[in-house]
Design an enzyme around this catalytic site. Structure first.
Site, mmCIF file in Angstrom:
data_model
loop_
_atom_site.group_PDB
_atom_site.id
_atom_site.type_symbol
_atom_site.label_atom_id
_atom_site.label_comp_id
_atom_site.label_asym_id
_atom_site.label_seq_id
_atom_site.Cartn_x
_atom_site.Cartn_y
_atom_site.Cartn_z
ATOM 1 N N GLY A 79 -2.130 -1.504 0.898
ATOM 2 C CA GLY A 79 -2.425 -0.550 1.969
ATOM 3 C C GLY A 79 -3.775 0.105 1.688
ATOM 4 N N ILE A 80 -4.022 1.250 2.337
ATOM 5 C CA ILE A 80 -5.322 1.913 2.152
ATOM 6 C C ILE A 80 -5.529 2.315 0.688
ATOM 7 C CG2 ILE A 80 -4.443 4.201 2.839
ATOM 8 C CD1 ILE A 80 -7.201 4.811 3.952
ATOM 9 N N GLY A 81 -4.464 2.803 0.027
ATOM 10 C CA GLY A 81 -4.606 3.251 -1.363
ATOM 11 C C GLY A 81 -5.091 2.115 -2.251
ATOM 12 N N THR A 124 0.060 2.201 6.287
ATOM 13 C CA THR A 124 -1.346 2.281 6.717
ATOM 14 C C THR A 124 -1.526 1.677 8.105
ATOM 15 O OG1 THR A 124 -2.037 2.157 4.420
ATOM 16 C CG2 THR A 124 -3.718 1.713 6.077
ATOM 17 N N GLY A 184 -3.062 8.982 14.147
ATOM 18 C CA GLY A 184 -3.917 10.143 14.414
ATOM 19 C C GLY A 184 -5.299 10.005 13.831
ATOM 20 N N GLU A 239 -5.310 18.578 15.398
ATOM 21 C CA GLU A 239 -3.881 18.360 15.145
ATOM 22 C C GLU A 239 -3.267 19.651 14.612
ATOM 23 O OE1 GLU A 239 -3.126 14.916 12.731
ATOM 24 O OE2 GLU A 239 -3.697 13.540 14.337
ATOM 25 N N HIS A 281 8.785 13.946 10.672
ATOM 26 C CA HIS A 281 7.861 14.038 11.816
ATOM 27 C C HIS A 281 8.667 14.443 13.040
ATOM 28 C CE1 HIS A 281 4.809 13.187 14.754
ATOM 29 N NE2 HIS A 281 3.933 12.990 13.779
ATOM 30 N N ARG A 291 4.378 20.799 10.994
ATOM 31 C CA ARG A 291 5.463 19.849 11.286
ATOM 32 C C ARG A 291 6.847 20.326 10.883
ATOM 33 N NH1 ARG A 291 2.497 14.203 9.730
ATOM 34 N NH2 ARG A 291 1.095 14.352 11.493
ATOM 35 N N HIS A 334 9.272 10.824 7.383
ATOM 36 C CA HIS A 334 7.946 10.319 7.697
ATOM 37 C C HIS A 334 7.023 10.195 6.495
ATOM 38 C CE1 HIS A 334 4.292 9.659 9.864
ATOM 39 N NE2 HIS A 334 3.769 10.825 9.544
ATOM 40 N N GLU A 341 0.393 7.187 -1.102
ATOM 41 C CA GLU A 341 1.653 7.904 -0.879
ATOM 42 C C GLU A 341 2.620 7.816 -2.063
ATOM 43 O OE1 GLU A 341 2.901 7.588 3.200
ATOM 44 O OE2 GLU A 341 4.846 8.474 2.720
ATOM 45 N N ARG A 349 2.702 18.455 3.790
ATOM 46 C CA ARG A 349 1.378 17.858 3.990
ATOM 47 C C ARG A 349 0.800 18.273 5.334
ATOM 48 N NH1 ARG A 349 -0.140 12.445 6.623
ATOM 49 N NH2 ARG A 349 1.828 12.938 7.613
ATOM 50 N N LEU A 356 -4.242 9.854 4.618
ATOM 51 C CA LEU A 356 -5.227 8.771 4.496
ATOM 52 C C LEU A 356 -6.402 9.307 3.676
ATOM 53 C CD1 LEU A 356 -5.198 7.363 8.151
ATOM 54 C CD2 LEU A 356 -4.167 6.313 6.144
HETATM 55 C C1 LIG Z 1 3.785 5.884 11.926
HETATM 56 C C2 LIG Z 1 2.878 6.539 10.920
HETATM 57 C C3 LIG Z 1 1.743 7.228 11.346
HETATM 58 C C4 LIG Z 1 0.897 7.854 10.414
HETATM 59 N N1 LIG Z 1 -0.232 8.487 10.858
HETATM 60 C C5 LIG Z 1 -1.082 9.027 9.944
HETATM 61 C C6 LIG Z 1 -2.315 9.614 10.352
HETATM 62 O O1 LIG Z 1 -2.656 9.612 11.525
HETATM 63 N N2 LIG Z 1 -3.111 10.155 9.390
HETATM 64 C C7 LIG Z 1 -2.781 10.163 8.078
HETATM 65 O O2 LIG Z 1 -3.537 10.680 7.253
HETATM 66 N N3 LIG Z 1 -1.630 9.585 7.667
HETATM 67 C C8 LIG Z 1 -0.783 9.015 8.555
HETATM 68 N N4 LIG Z 1 0.370 8.433 8.122
HETATM 69 C C9 LIG Z 1 0.627 8.343 6.672
HETATM 70 C C10 LIG Z 1 -0.288 7.275 6.067
HETATM 71 O O3 LIG Z 1 -0.330 6.165 6.934
HETATM 72 C C11 LIG Z 1 0.217 6.843 4.707
HETATM 73 O O4 LIG Z 1 0.414 7.966 3.882
HETATM 74 C C12 LIG Z 1 -0.788 5.924 4.031
HETATM 75 O O5 LIG Z 1 -1.140 4.849 4.882
HETATM 76 C C13 LIG Z 1 -0.191 5.383 2.739
HETATM 77 O O6 LIG Z 1 -1.022 4.395 2.237
HETATM 78 P P1 LIG Z 1 -0.600 3.648 0.902
HETATM 79 O O7 LIG Z 1 -1.656 2.625 0.646
HETATM 80 O O8 LIG Z 1 -0.312 4.623 -0.136
HETATM 81 O O9 LIG Z 1 0.801 2.953 1.246
HETATM 82 P P2 LIG Z 1 1.169 1.824 2.348
HETATM 83 O O10 LIG Z 1 0.180 1.740 3.445
HETATM 84 O O11 LIG Z 1 2.584 2.096 2.742
HETATM 85 O O12 LIG Z 1 1.064 0.500 1.536
HETATM 86 C C14 LIG Z 1 1.911 0.194 0.451
HETATM 87 C C15 LIG Z 1 1.574 -1.197 -0.011
HETATM 88 O O13 LIG Z 1 2.269 -1.482 -1.210
HETATM 89 C C16 LIG Z 1 2.891 -2.757 -1.101
HETATM 90 N N5 LIG Z 1 4.027 -2.766 -2.019
HETATM 91 C C17 LIG Z 1 5.151 -1.996 -2.000
HETATM 92 N N6 LIG Z 1 5.937 -2.291 -3.038
HETATM 93 C C18 LIG Z 1 5.293 -3.248 -3.735
HETATM 94 C C19 LIG Z 1 5.586 -3.983 -4.926
HETATM 95 N N7 LIG Z 1 6.714 -3.776 -5.602
HETATM 96 N N8 LIG Z 1 4.692 -4.910 -5.355
HETATM 97 C C20 LIG Z 1 3.536 -5.140 -4.682
HETATM 98 N N9 LIG Z 1 3.209 -4.474 -3.557
HETATM 99 C C21 LIG Z 1 4.073 -3.562 -3.095
HETATM 100 C C22 LIG Z 1 3.227 -2.880 0.364
HETATM 101 O O14 LIG Z 1 3.431 -4.213 0.737
HETATM 102 C C23 LIG Z 1 1.952 -2.289 0.980
HETATM 103 O O15 LIG Z 1 0.919 -3.242 0.969
HETATM 104 C C24 LIG Z 1 1.212 7.793 9.034
HETATM 105 C C25 LIG Z 1 2.347 7.096 8.612
HETATM 106 C C26 LIG Z 1 3.161 6.472 9.529
HETATM 107 C C27 LIG Z 1 4.372 5.723 9.042
#
Ligand SMILES: Cc1cc2nc3c(=O)[nH]c(=O)nc-3n(C[C@H](O)[C@H](O)[C@H](O)COP(=O)(O)OP(=O)(O)OC[C@H]3O[C@@H](n4cnc5c(N)ncnc54)[C@H](O)[C@@H]3O)c2cc1C
Length: 457
Positions: free
Chosen positions: A9-11, A36, A41, A101, A209, A247, A297, A321, A332, A338
């Site tokens: 994901g983004i992280g 992600t 938003g 927001e 949410h 929220r 959420h 996350e 939050r 993000l």
């Molecule tokens: C519907 C929705 C709307 C949102 N809108 C916003 C917004 O507008 N603004 C904002 O700031 N935030 C928003 N958020 C929150 C934000 O999207 C997330 O906090 C952020 O994208 C998390 O990014 P991440 O990379 O940490 O995790 P994720 O994007 O959830 O990615 C996790 C990754 O880890 C991988 N993974 C998981 N377990 C394993 C494993 N065991 N081995 C290998 N890979 C694994 C998954 O496949 C995925 O690629 C929203 C969330 C949702 C659900």
């Protein structure tokens, strides 16, 4: 130097992109959209000349119930403009104007309509494709040697070793029955870190949410709709709650209204839906008054880190996350997540390559030491238990019941038990955690709870 990033994901992808010299291996399944992809938003940052990172900092503390780690919140808000500019320099294009927001004192949410997450993920995938080796697999455990994380084991049993492991596996909101997250977000990576000795914290703070459709699967209607004139109304079109409050307040107001047998709607009559393709689709299906309710959420808790993303296990960093930097406090602020992934991912790459920080020893008000239970995992059952007993409003007897039920479940059920135990321990209300039997914040509980797991063989 070889670095292993777990998660796509983004992280994960943003952190991978920020390494200058290290060779980077990304471990994430082929279909790895995570949360992600769904983010709508946008990203909060004080880029406008009328805005300032200090104002953003203040809004972040207010939304977080002043429970935030001040240093982490300061880093988050003050690095915001820089990381967004960095994205723009790399070629990412935001819509020209930010929107407002809930909880923000100014419009500062930079977006691409309601598709920000999707566009960002596709952009990052394209940017990393020639720069990292991508192993399309799930990690199943972390490898530890002489108290240091040295790699990961993946689902075909193969071991991948490296000098640093960065966990970016997303949150645990999909442990609840009604959630905005993809079903894979059960906190598997967080539990993996805990089993390698890392301390978890803030597990009891799950952000619900407020404006999520009552469909299966539920569809999130972005907060930006409320910033653009959307109202929260009852059957008669009367306002239930000020839609721009944080929220947790809005979610609780809707939850109570539904509990009393009422129905709640997001009224889109005053919103220009041109900018919101997803909301437009939903409105075509339901009309301009969409039935809604809260859904799990955003995981505020996770693997505890310092402001450089270091956990308390040598060799292991966490970002996005799955991490708990403490910057969000007890709740939050919208669109700060993000941003958190961007800011701390940038800093982790520096820390891993330059060794800026030191392995932290965190101080907690209390540490809960839990025994890991082997046994069957039934995520659906976990969802029902958390939904029923560890929801928007909690109380002692319900939490006790949840713990009793979760004790029978192994695997990821352990993380759910950790959440329920943390919510049981925190006998006060702040931010996203609300106890009906202790409805106010208490000085006695102004501090973090650490959760550790131990395997007994
Ligand atoms: C519907 C929705 C709307 C949102 N809108 C916003 C917004 O507008 N603004 C904002 O700031 N935030 C928003 N958020 C929150 C934000 O999207 C997330 O906090 C952020 O994208 C998390 O990014 P991440 O990379 O940490 O995790 P994720 O994007 O959830 O990615 C996790 C990754 O880890 C991988 N993974 C998981 N377990 C394993 C494993 N065991 N081995 C290998 N890979 C694994 C998954 O496949 C995925 O690629 C929203 C969330 C949702 C659900």
């Amino acid at each position: 130097m070889k670095v292993i990033v777990v998660g796509g994901g983004i992280g994960g992808l943003w952190t991978a992109l920020n390494f200058r010299r290290a060779s980077v291996v990304v471990v994430a399944p082929e279909k790895s959209d995570g949360s992600t992809f769904r983010a709508q938003g946008g990203i909060a940052a004080a880029l406008d000349p009328h805005d300032s990172p200090l104002l953003h900092y203040e809004d972040t503390l207010r939304a977080g119930g002043y429970f935030n780690d001040r240093k982490a919140a300061m880093v988050l808000t003050h690095y915001g403009p820089m990381v967004l500019n960095r994205l723009v320099q790399m070629g990412f294009r935001f819509s020209p104007k930010p929107h407002l927001e809930g909880g923000h004192s100014l419009p500062r949410i930079w977006n691409v309509g309601d598709e920000t997450g999707k566009r960002l993920l596709l952009f990052l995938r394209d940017k990393v494709k020639d720069r990292v080796e991508w192993i399309k697999s799930r990690a199943t455990s972390l490898l530890k040697e002489r108290n240091r994380i040295v790699g990961v084991k993946i689902d075909n049993g193969k071991e991948i070793t490296g000098d640093a492991v960065i966990l970016a596996t997303g949150g645990y909101a999909a442990l609840w029955k009604r959630t905005t997250n993809p079903s894979e977000n059960t906190g598997e990576g967080i539990l993996m870190a805990a089993l390698s000795g890392a301390t978890l914290s803030d597990l009891e703070f799950m952000q619900f949410h407020p404006t999520v459709t009552l469909t299966d699967p539920p569809i999130l209607l972005t907060e930006a709709l409320r910033g653009s004139g959307g109202r929260i109304v009852n059957e008669d079109g009367e306002d239930i709650v000020n839609p721009l409050l944080p929220r947790d307040v809005v979610s609780r107001a809707i939850h109570r209204y539904l509990r009393e047998g009422g129905r709640a709607f997001l009224d889109l009559e005053r919103v220009n839906l041109e900018r919101f393709p997803l909301a437009r689709e939903v409105a075509q299906r339901f009309g301009l008054r969409v039935p809604i309710g809260p859904a799990a959420h955003y995981s505020i808790g996770g693997v505890r880190t310092d402001v450089w993303g270091r956990t308390d296990v040598v060799g292991l960093w966490a970002v996005g996350e799955c991490a708990d930097t403490g910057s969000h406090g007890a709740n939050r602020l919208a669109s700060n997540s993000l941003l958190e992934a961007l800011v701390f991912g940038y800093r982790i790459a520096i820390d891993v390559e330059e060794d800026v920080s030191q392995w932290p020893e965190f101080s907690f008000l209390k540490i809960l030491n839990l025994i890991y239970q082997e046994g069957n995992v039934d995520v659906k059952r976990i969802g029902e238990i958390l939904h029923r007993w560890v929801g928007v409003e909690r109380e002692r007897d319900h939490l006790k019941e949840a713990i009793k039920q979760l004790e029978k479940l192994g695997g990821i059920g352990n993380l759910a038990r950790g959440i329920a135990e943390a919510a049981f321990w925190r006998k006060d209300s702040r931010g996203a955690h609300f106890r009906k039997d202790h409805p106010s914040p208490s000085r006695e509980f102004f501090g973090r709870l650490g959760v550790r797991f131990r395997i007994i063989r």
